[in-house]
Write a protein that holds these residues in place. Structure first.
Motif, short mmCIF file in Angstrom:
data_model
loop_
_atom_site.label_atom_id
_atom_site.label_comp_id
_atom_site.label_asym_id
_atom_site.label_seq_id
_atom_site.Cartn_x
_atom_site.Cartn_y
_atom_site.Cartn_z
N LEU A 277 72.98 70.01 42.39
CA LEU A 277 71.70 69.31 42.15
C LEU A 277 71.96 67.90 41.61
CD1 LEU A 277 69.66 72.23 40.56
CD2 LEU A 277 69.29 71.24 42.82
N LEU A 278 72.87 67.78 40.69
CA LEU A 278 73.18 66.48 40.10
C LEU A 278 73.88 65.56 41.09
CD1 LEU A 278 74.24 67.52 36.49
CD2 LEU A 278 72.15 66.33 37.18
N HIS A 283 72.31 59.83 43.37
CA HIS A 283 72.15 58.84 44.43
C HIS A 283 71.15 57.76 44.05
CE1 HIS A 283 74.45 59.88 48.00
NE2 HIS A 283 74.18 61.15 47.83
N ASP A 284 70.02 58.19 43.47
CA ASP A 284 68.90 57.28 43.29
C ASP A 284 67.92 57.88 42.29
OD1 ASP A 284 66.52 55.68 43.77
OD2 ASP A 284 67.44 55.07 45.64
N GLU A 317 72.33 58.06 33.81
CA GLU A 317 71.05 57.37 33.68
C GLU A 317 70.22 57.52 34.94
OE1 GLU A 317 71.34 53.37 32.37
OE2 GLU A 317 72.54 53.86 30.60
N ILE A 318 70.85 57.32 36.09
CA ILE A 318 70.16 57.50 37.37
C ILE A 318 69.82 58.97 37.58
CG2 ILE A 318 70.44 57.38 39.88
CD1 ILE A 318 72.22 54.91 39.41
N GLU A 324 64.27 64.38 35.99
CA GLU A 324 63.06 64.52 35.18
C GLU A 324 61.80 64.09 35.92
OE1 GLU A 324 63.77 62.54 31.46
OE2 GLU A 324 65.16 64.11 30.77
N THR A 325 61.94 63.19 36.90
CA THR A 325 60.75 62.71 37.61
C THR A 325 60.47 63.54 38.87
OG1 THR A 325 61.30 60.48 36.86
CG2 THR A 325 59.63 60.68 38.58
N TYR A 326 61.51 63.87 39.61
CA TYR A 326 61.30 64.52 40.91
C TYR A 326 61.95 65.91 41.02
CZ TYR A 326 59.71 59.88 42.28
OH TYR A 326 59.03 58.70 42.35
#
Length: 456
Positions: A277-278, A283-284, A317-318, A324-326
């Motif tokens: 998953l990580l 990637h972005d 950081e990416i 957390e967002t997607y």
């Protein structure tokens, strides 16, 4: 932390395609217009604006590509060997794909002989980004299927770099950095990309980047020839440019944010699942890592493992923003339901981290919308990215519902042929049928062209 939710709590927006490149369209249109009108002059204008170097000539000589490969072989043999190994597998797989496109002729009815030919395009253009981490693997994934397809001229565009011979001069002028490009030097690119291009057999490499490179390959300039198809990844400006030039040239696809979905059962190793998953999340910030499972214990263990692994990840950081967002962990009631989620989402990468047996076989038989499928605990998605023969240029944002990934197919045209034996029964029947169909559509010329062949 990654969001954990039940299947019944899923929002319909989860299944909608995610496209983040439309905001770049207006900027890109003006770039493409200038490149079409002004050719090399426009490439230099935008090179000064966006790149670190604007070389006197755009093509990097083959000797430089060869030198980059030889340098890599000496200074970083592990990477060199990895590139060669990856290319060897990719070429073998692509050649096998090419074999599946067969030419044939068949007599459908007496005297009516139809056929199919598969012909490679004449020239293919590959684009390879070269940001903070130049995508050397994308050289392999874009160039190799073109070579296997039989394309005679494979060109590659990639952002320019300051040539080693020019670094002192650039440094004295305070140039060779974004916004202050060094002009007039020797053409050069990222050395890893040049080495990979030599290994893969690129015919011509041009030190031109961004949407202007897409325009150059689509329309042709004084230095860069017009191609038939353009393939390869890039930022939102490159993606928008490919969308704009489609029709002038063929393109592989419009790539949205990358994504992975893992369907896992209780036998899955939480550390492996979290790592996969990580690997996608890094990637972005808009990448989407998703786990689907019936096992709440596994869900919690993977969530904890993600947090633990993030702390030691240099790209945390990416990756954290993506997670957390997607990111999502979806708890389903059954693995049939998990397969339904996968088919509705149509993910770019789909992993079945499940124990071998009837249940995994059942899920594998049910899923049908994905870019690439990775079956079993040992089948890490990252193998597909780098070194398993598969192509890592895959459909995103739900487009796996109607298309597959980049393959030799992109570089091939399937054309048809017809041979008719005059006076045969098949010739007569087709002429009669074509005449009636021409009449029905009000196309008298069509009807006449058919009937004139059987009139006495």
């Amino acid at each position: 932390m990654i969001q954990i939710l039940k299947y019944t709590e899923l929002d319909e927006n989860f299944y909608k395609g995610r496209d983040f490149e439309n905001t770049a369209s207006e900027t890109v249109k003006s770039v493409l217009e200038e490149v079409e009108k002004k050719g090399d002059a426009a490439l230099r204008i935008y090179g000064h604006k966006f790149d670190v170097s604007v070389p006197a000539q755009f093509e990097v000589p083959q000797e430089e590509l060869k030198a980059a490969a030889e340098k890599l072989m000496i200074q970083n043999r592990d990477l060199y060997d990895a590139l060669v190994y990856s290319h060897t597998l990719a070429l073998e797989f692509a050649k096998k794909q090419r074999e599946s496109f067969t030419d044939f002729e068949t007599e459908l009815t007496t005297g009516l002989i139809t056929g199919q030919k598969t012909i490679p395009v004449e020239r293919a253009g590959c684009y390879v980004p070269a940001g903070r981490f130049p995508l050397v693997s994308s050289v392999i994934m874009t160039v190799t299927p073109a070579v296997a397809a039989g394309v005679k001229d494979v060109i590659l565009c990639t952002p320019p770099r300051v040539h080693p011979d020019d670094k002192d001069a650039a440094g004295k002028k305070g140039e060779g950095v974004p916004g202050h490009a060094f002009a007039g030097g020797k053409p050069y690119a990222d050395e890893g990309i040049m080495a990979a291009a030599y290994i893969c057999g690129v015919n011509h490499l041009y030190a031109v980047g961004g949407s202007q490179a897409i325009g150059a390959m689509a329309f042709g300039t004084e230095s860069i020839p017009k191609v038939d198809v353009i393939v390869g990844p890039g930022n939102k400006f490159v993606a928008a440019a490919k969308r704009e030039v489609y029709g002038t040239v063929g393109i592989d696809m419009i790539a949205g944010p990358t994504e992975v979905m893992i369907i896992a059962d209780k036998s899955a190793n939480p550390a492996w699942v979290a790592a996969d998953l990580l690997a996608q999340a890094e990637h972005d910030v808009v990448a989407q890592p998703v786990l689907v499972t019936c096992d709440e214990g596994l869900a919690k263990a993977v969530s904890d493992e993600i947090e633990r692994q993030l702390e030691t990840l240099t790209t945390k950081e990416i990756a954290r923003q993506s997670v957390e967002t997607y990111g999502k962990i979806i708890i389903t009631e059954s693995y049939e339901q998990a397969a339904e989620v996968a088919n509705r989402k149509a993910p770019e990468h789909l992993e079945l981290a499940m124990e071998e047996g009837k249940e995994r076989d059942m899920v594998e038989s049910l899923v049908h919308n994905y870019g690439s499928l990775f079956v079993g605990h040992a089948s890490a998605e990252v193998f597909g990215d780098y070194a398993a023969g598969l192509n890592h240029t895959l459909p995103t944002s739900g487009s796996a519902r109607f298309t597959g990934g980049l393959s030799v197919r992109m570089f091939l045209k399937t054309v048809t042929t017809l041979r008719v034996v005059a006076g045969s029964s098949g010739s007569h029947r087709s002429a009669v049928a074509a005449g009636f169909l021409g009449d029905a559509e009000g196309l008298a010329g069509h009807a006449r062209a058919a009937r004139v062949r059987i009139e006495k």
